[in-house]
Design a protein around this motif. Sequence first.
Motif, PDB file in Angstrom:
ATOM      1  N   VAL A  86       0.848  -1.197   0.000  1.00 48.23           N
ATOM      2  CA  VAL A  86       0.000   0.000   0.000  1.00 48.23           C
ATOM      3  C   VAL A  86       0.885   1.250   0.000  1.00 48.23           C
ATOM      4  O   VAL A  86       2.068   1.170   0.313  1.00 48.23           O
ATOM      5  CB  VAL A  86      -0.962   0.032   1.217  1.00 48.23           C
ATOM      6  CG1 VAL A  86      -1.981  -1.094   1.150  1.00 48.23           C
ATOM      7  CG2 VAL A  86      -0.197  -0.024   2.529  1.00 48.23           C
ATOM      8  N   GLU A  87       0.304   2.374  -0.363  1.00 46.43           N
ATOM      9  CA  GLU A  87       1.076   3.615  -0.460  1.00 46.43           C
ATOM     10  C   GLU A  87       1.349   4.262   0.889  1.00 46.43           C
ATOM     11  O   GLU A  87       2.410   4.839   1.094  1.00 46.43           O
ATOM     12  CB  GLU A  87       0.356   4.625  -1.371  1.00 46.43           C
ATOM     13  CG  GLU A  87       0.416   4.253  -2.831  1.00 46.43           C
ATOM     14  CD  GLU A  87      -0.209   5.310  -3.732  1.00 46.43           C
ATOM     15  OE1 GLU A  87      -0.240   6.501  -3.351  1.00 46.43           O
ATOM     16  OE2 GLU A  87      -0.679   4.947  -4.825  1.00 46.43           O
ATOM     17  N   ASN A  88       0.392   4.184   1.830  1.00 49.56           N
ATOM     18  CA  ASN A  88       0.588   4.864   3.119  1.00 49.56           C
ATOM     19  C   ASN A  88      -0.184   4.160   4.226  1.00 49.56           C
ATOM     20  O   ASN A  88      -1.027   3.301   3.952  1.00 49.56           O
ATOM     21  CB  ASN A  88       0.180   6.337   3.005  1.00 49.56           C
ATOM     22  CG  ASN A  88      -1.245   6.491   2.559  1.00 49.56           C
ATOM     23  OD1 ASN A  88      -2.166   6.005   3.212  1.00 49.56           O
ATOM     24  ND2 ASN A  88      -1.461   7.159   1.431  1.00 49.56           N
ATOM     25  N   PRO A  89       0.098   4.489   5.492  1.00 45.22           N
ATOM     26  CA  PRO A  89      -0.587   3.831   6.611  1.00 45.22           C
ATOM     27  C   PRO A  89      -2.107   4.005   6.599  1.00 45.22           C
ATOM     28  O   PRO A  89      -2.829   3.152   7.111  1.00 45.22           O
ATOM     29  CB  PRO A  89       0.026   4.507   7.850  1.00 45.22           C
ATOM     30  CG  PRO A  89       1.372   4.977   7.406  1.00 45.22           C
ATOM     31  CD  PRO A  89       1.173   5.389   5.960  1.00 45.22           C
ATOM     32  N   ARG A  90      -2.612   5.082   5.999  1.00 49.39           N
ATOM     33  CA  ARG A  90      -4.072   5.276   5.923  1.00 49.39           C
ATOM     34  C   ARG A  90      -4.716   4.203   5.056  1.00 49.39           C
ATOM     35  O   ARG A  90      -5.820   3.739   5.338  1.00 49.39           O
ATOM     36  CB  ARG A  90      -4.401   6.670   5.379  1.00 49.39           C
ATOM     37  CG  ARG A  90      -3.983   7.806   6.302  1.00 49.39           C
ATOM     38  CD  ARG A  90      -4.428   9.165   5.787  1.00 49.39           C
ATOM     39  NE  ARG A  90      -4.008   9.443   4.417  1.00 49.39           N
ATOM     40  CZ  ARG A  90      -2.817   9.933   4.078  1.00 49.39           C
ATOM     41  NH1 ARG A  90      -1.920  10.203   5.009  1.00 49.39           N
ATOM     42  NH2 ARG A  90      -2.517  10.168   2.818  1.00 49.39           N
ATOM     43  N   ASP A  91      -4.008   3.798   3.975  1.00 49.21           N
ATOM     44  CA  ASP A  91      -4.527   2.732   3.106  1.00 49.21           C
ATOM     45  C   ASP A  91      -4.566   1.408   3.867  1.00 49.21           C
ATOM     46  O   ASP A  91      -5.512   0.625   3.739  1.00 49.21           O
ATOM     47  CB  ASP A  91      -3.667   2.589   1.848  1.00 49.21           C
ATOM     48  CG  ASP A  91      -3.671   3.846   0.987  1.00 49.21           C
ATOM     49  OD1 ASP A  91      -4.616   4.661   1.123  1.00 49.21           O
ATOM     50  OD2 ASP A  91      -2.738   4.023   0.188  1.00 49.21           O
ATOM     51  N   LEU A  92      -3.522   1.152   4.668  1.00 45.90           N
ATOM     52  CA  LEU A  92      -3.480  -0.051   5.498  1.00 45.90           C
ATOM     53  C   LEU A  92      -4.696  -0.061   6.432  1.00 45.90           C
ATOM     54  O   LEU A  92      -5.398  -1.066   6.531  1.00 45.90           O
ATOM     55  CB  LEU A  92      -2.167  -0.076   6.295  1.00 45.90           C
ATOM     56  CG  LEU A  92      -1.898  -1.244   7.232  1.00 45.90           C
ATOM     57  CD1 LEU A  92      -0.389  -1.393   7.434  1.00 45.90           C
ATOM     58  CD2 LEU A  92      -2.574  -1.092   8.572  1.00 45.90           C
ATOM     59  N   GLU A  96      -7.775  -2.787   6.810  1.00 49.99           N
ATOM     60  CA  GLU A  96      -7.991  -3.452   8.098  1.00 49.99           C
ATOM     61  C   GLU A  96      -9.442  -3.293   8.555  1.00 49.99           C
ATOM     62  O   GLU A  96     -10.005  -4.192   9.169  1.00 49.99           O
ATOM     63  CB  GLU A  96      -7.041  -2.904   9.157  1.00 49.99           C
ATOM     64  CG  GLU A  96      -5.656  -3.507   9.084  1.00 49.99           C
ATOM     65  CD  GLU A  96      -5.668  -5.019   9.241  1.00 49.99           C
ATOM     66  OE1 GLU A  96      -5.918  -5.522  10.349  1.00 49.99           O
ATOM     67  OE2 GLU A  96      -5.425  -5.713   8.235  1.00 49.99           O
ATOM     68  N   LYS A  97     -10.056  -2.153   8.225  1.00 54.75           N
ATOM     69  CA  LYS A  97     -11.450  -1.914   8.628  1.00 54.75           C
ATOM     70  C   LYS A  97     -12.400  -2.902   7.969  1.00 54.75           C
ATOM     71  O   LYS A  97     -13.477  -3.155   8.491  1.00 54.75           O
ATOM     72  CB  LYS A  97     -11.863  -0.476   8.301  1.00 54.75           C
ATOM     73  CG  LYS A  97     -11.342   0.531   9.288  1.00 54.75           C
ATOM     74  CD  LYS A  97     -11.765   1.943   8.907  1.00 54.75           C
ATOM     75  CE  LYS A  97     -11.023   2.965   9.745  1.00 54.75           C
ATOM     76  NZ  LYS A  97     -11.158   4.320   9.216  1.00 54.75           N
ATOM     77  N   GLY A  99     -11.918  -6.023   7.678  1.00 52.34           N
ATOM     78  CA  GLY A  99     -11.885  -7.259   8.463  1.00 52.34           C
ATOM     79  C   GLY A  99     -11.787  -8.521   7.619  1.00 52.34           C
ATOM     80  O   GLY A  99     -11.951  -9.632   8.123  1.00 52.34           O
ATOM     81  N   LYS A 100     -11.515  -8.376   6.316  1.00 48.72           N
ATOM     82  CA  LYS A 100     -11.526  -9.526   5.401  1.00 48.72           C
ATOM     83  C   LYS A 100     -10.135  -9.932   4.925  1.00 48.72           C
ATOM     84  O   LYS A 100      -9.982 -10.952   4.271  1.00 48.72           O
ATOM     85  CB  LYS A 100     -12.387  -9.209   4.163  1.00 48.72           C
ATOM     86  CG  LYS A 100     -13.833  -8.913   4.479  1.00 48.72           C
ATOM     87  CD  LYS A 100     -14.541 -10.128   5.014  1.00 48.72           C
ATOM     88  CE  LYS A 100     -16.010  -9.843   5.290  1.00 48.72           C
ATOM     89  NZ  LYS A 100     -16.651 -10.921   6.026  1.00 48.72           N
ATOM     90  N   TYR A 101      -9.119  -9.156   5.238  1.00 53.77           N
ATOM     91  CA  TYR A 101      -7.764  -9.475   4.776  1.00 53.77           C
ATOM     92  C   TYR A 101      -6.957  -9.992   5.954  1.00 53.77           C
ATOM     93  O   TYR A 101      -6.877  -9.346   7.001  1.00 53.77           O
ATOM     94  CB  TYR A 101      -7.106  -8.231   4.168  1.00 53.77           C
ATOM     95  CG  TYR A 101      -5.676  -8.461   3.749  1.00 53.77           C
ATOM     96  CD1 TYR A 101      -5.365  -9.313   2.692  1.00 53.77           C
ATOM     97  CD2 TYR A 101      -4.631  -7.831   4.416  1.00 53.77           C
ATOM     98  CE1 TYR A 101      -4.052  -9.529   2.304  1.00 53.77           C
ATOM     99  CE2 TYR A 101      -3.316  -8.034   4.035  1.00 53.77           C
ATOM    100  CZ  TYR A 101      -3.036  -8.893   2.988  1.00 53.77           C
ATOM    101  OH  TYR A 101      -1.735  -9.106   2.615  1.00 53.77           O
ATOM    102  N   ASN A 102      -6.335 -11.169   5.784  1.00 50.52           N
ATOM    103  CA  ASN A 102      -5.613 -11.785   6.894  1.00 50.52           C
ATOM    104  C   ASN A 102      -4.107 -11.866   6.656  1.00 50.52           C
ATOM    105  O   ASN A 102      -3.383 -12.470   7.434  1.00 50.52           O
ATOM    106  CB  ASN A 102      -6.176 -13.184   7.171  1.00 50.52           C
ATOM    107  CG  ASN A 102      -5.668 -13.727   8.490  1.00 50.52           C
ATOM    108  OD1 ASN A 102      -5.617 -12.999   9.475  1.00 50.52           O
ATOM    109  ND2 ASN A 102      -5.261 -14.978   8.510  1.00 50.52           N
TER     110      ASN A 102
END
Length: 199
Positions: A86-92, A96-97, A99-102
């Motif tokens: 990802v480009e920045n922590p906001r994208d991360l 994460e919101k 809840g589907k990526y592990n």
Amino acid sequence: MEYYSNHISNLIEQLSSLPGIGAKSAQRLAFHIMNMPPDQVQKLAESMTDARNKVQYCKSCYTLTDQEECPICSNSDRDHRVIMVVENPRDLAAYEKTGKYNGVYHVLHGAISPMLGIGPDDIKLKELMQRLQNQDVDEVIIATNSSLEGETTAMYISKLIKPSGIKVSRIASGVPVGGDLEYIDEVTLLRALEGRVEL
């Protein structure tokens, strides 16, 4: 002509230097701060200073954390064989919101932009390649923005990784929920078509 004391003018000036804060918003924030109880102002100032002094890059994914490794990278329940770039922590945080990526992440802290003088050495690409050499990885998901810079970065990363035999995929992008097709640009429509899934 100065309307306020030097201290208030300085506070407004400092606040207006923040991204997305114009002169009027800065003025509104400054007066809000002036009306806050002194202990709350102190807490606000301390939290900014503490965050700036204690927050660092995660040694694995380069997101911001106050530990050596962020909670995601240090979680053994996560799939460390899948890395989303990802480009920045906001994208991360946005992913994460859901809840589907592990899997885990790698934060670039920018995108390649020749127009702005940002090249591959100015973002955390070298660190990504070192990570791929030192860790067993099955797939790298490129989740950069669908801007010109994001697409350029995605293509560059793909060309770097493909020779290693690691699967490289790109997030699908396309029509937003509630969007009318007639108002959506051709590139977005094409990406939506190419990223289609079977129902």
